[in-house]
Every structure is written in structure tokens, then in C-alpha cells.
Design an enzyme around this catalytic site. Sequence first.
Site, PDB file in Angstrom:
ATOM      1  NE  ARG A 127      38.462  41.565  49.330  1.00  0.00           N
ATOM      2  CZ  ARG A 127      39.239  42.299  48.490  1.00  0.00           C
ATOM      3  NH1 ARG A 127      38.890  42.487  47.385  1.00  0.00           N
ATOM      4  NH2 ARG A 127      40.267  42.797  48.970  1.00  0.00           N
ATOM      5  CB  CYS A 158      47.143  42.103  50.035  1.00  0.00           C
ATOM      6  SG  CYS A 158      47.277  42.222  51.610  1.00  0.00           S
ATOM      7  CG  ASP A 218      40.659  41.337  52.161  1.00  0.00           C
ATOM      8  OD1 ASP A 218      39.448  40.978  52.108  1.00  0.00           O
ATOM      9  OD2 ASP A 218      41.085  42.289  51.425  1.00  0.00           O
ATOM     10  CG  HIS A 270      44.555  38.504  50.121  1.00  0.00           C
ATOM     11  ND1 HIS A 270      43.920  39.341  49.346  1.00  0.00           N
ATOM     12  CD2 HIS A 270      44.995  38.972  51.188  1.00  0.00           C
ATOM     13  CE1 HIS A 270      43.836  40.555  50.180  1.00  0.00           C
ATOM     14  NE2 HIS A 270      44.420  40.309  51.375  1.00  0.00           N
ATOM     15  CB  CYS A 288      45.387  39.335  54.859  1.00  0.00           C
ATOM     16  SG  CYS A 288      45.127  41.037  54.664  1.00  0.00           S
TER      17      CYS A 288
HETATM   18 CO    CO Z   1      45.161  41.739  52.382  1.00  0.00          CO
END
Ligand code: CO
Length: 209
Positions: free
Chosen positions: A46, A101, A44, A98, A42
Site C-alpha cells: 500500500r 506497519c 507493504d 507508515h 516498507c
Molecule cells: Co510496513
Amino acid sequence: MSAINEIFEGNDAWVKATLERDPHFFDQLSKGQTPEYLWIGCSDSRVPASEITNMLPGSIFVQRNIANQVNNTDINLLSVVYYAVKYLRVKHILVVGHYGCGGVLGAMSNNKFGFLDNWLTNIKNIYHAHRKELDAIEDEHERGNRLVELNVAEQVSNLSKISFIQEEWEAGNNLSIHGLVYSLSNGKLVDLGVSRDSNEDVPAIFQFA
Ligand code: CO
């Protein structure tokens, strides 16, 4: 002062620390890459691939998008997978979702996200296919976590339907696909146990002769 000064300051500090650890690091890496892993994760911020696996640059070829989708009309993703498999000869493809998400949770809601609704439709399809199991989970947080897992499994399955991946298996080349989930709350990666290393579990209609 540049508005993105911290980027360059961070880079300077990283170059210094890297050279202290290994004076030949950049000489070696500038010759080429031989990563064993392709990471499909992803976007993302993080969930950075190398950092959370404690791997150095040169170890992981990376493709990231919202909610780690493997979509057979995504020429960007398919090109990355093709290059990784056919040229870099990676041994493992990791689909990494994750918990928490935003893409998956957004798809699970009935909210509109503008242009993104098109992207999230793929995840809504997964929800719909598994609605009995998912609707039975009362806790919304738990339901979201389960959809994150089902989404990863679906993307592993999507990879196994790609003709040039099946070609590798047919040729007896070492290539496996794994589904993992990362926990934002404790930093741990977990293997979902949905790995594929042959077209054995690929439904008949998706198998290429
Ligand atoms: Co995500």
C-alpha cells in the site's frame, strides 16, 4: 490465459497512456537515470514510492524491506545506498515508515513469526530503548504509531553512522537524510523533523575521522 494476465493488461494500458502524455518518454528514460531521491520504505503493497508522491519513473531510486530497516549487515541495502550516493549522486535519502506497519506492530507483540523474528529483533531493540515512553502510552494504536515514528528516526540515525555517508558530508557534498511517515488512512506523508545533513548529531563513537 495467463494467470497473471492482469499484469500484462495493466502494462499495455500504462504504455499507451504514457505515450499519449509524452511520445518521447521511453526514448528519454532509456538513456539513463538521474534520480534525486533514494527511498527506503516498507515492502507493504500500500506504500508504492512513485505513486504516492505523484513522481514519474526515473525520479526515485528505491529500496524496500519489511518495516523500512537500515541494518549495517544488510549487504543488499548497503549496496543500494552506496550506488545511490556515490554513482547516482542522489541529494536526498528518504526513510519512509507508515502507520499501521505490520512489521512494527508484529515486533511490538509477543507473537512468534518464525524466521521473521530475527528481522523484527531490530525493532524490538528500539522498543526496549524507548520502553518508558512507549509503555506509558495506554492506547495500543497510539503506541504502535509512536513506535513507527521512533523506528523511522532510528533508521535515519543508522544511515548517519555509515562511513561512506559521512564521507560525503566531509567532502562538502549535498546529501540529506529525512524521516517521513505515511498515513494509510488519509494518504498523507508527514516529515518527522529528524533530518540530517552533517555528522554534527552523530554520537562521537560513530564519527569517522
Ligand atoms: Co510496513
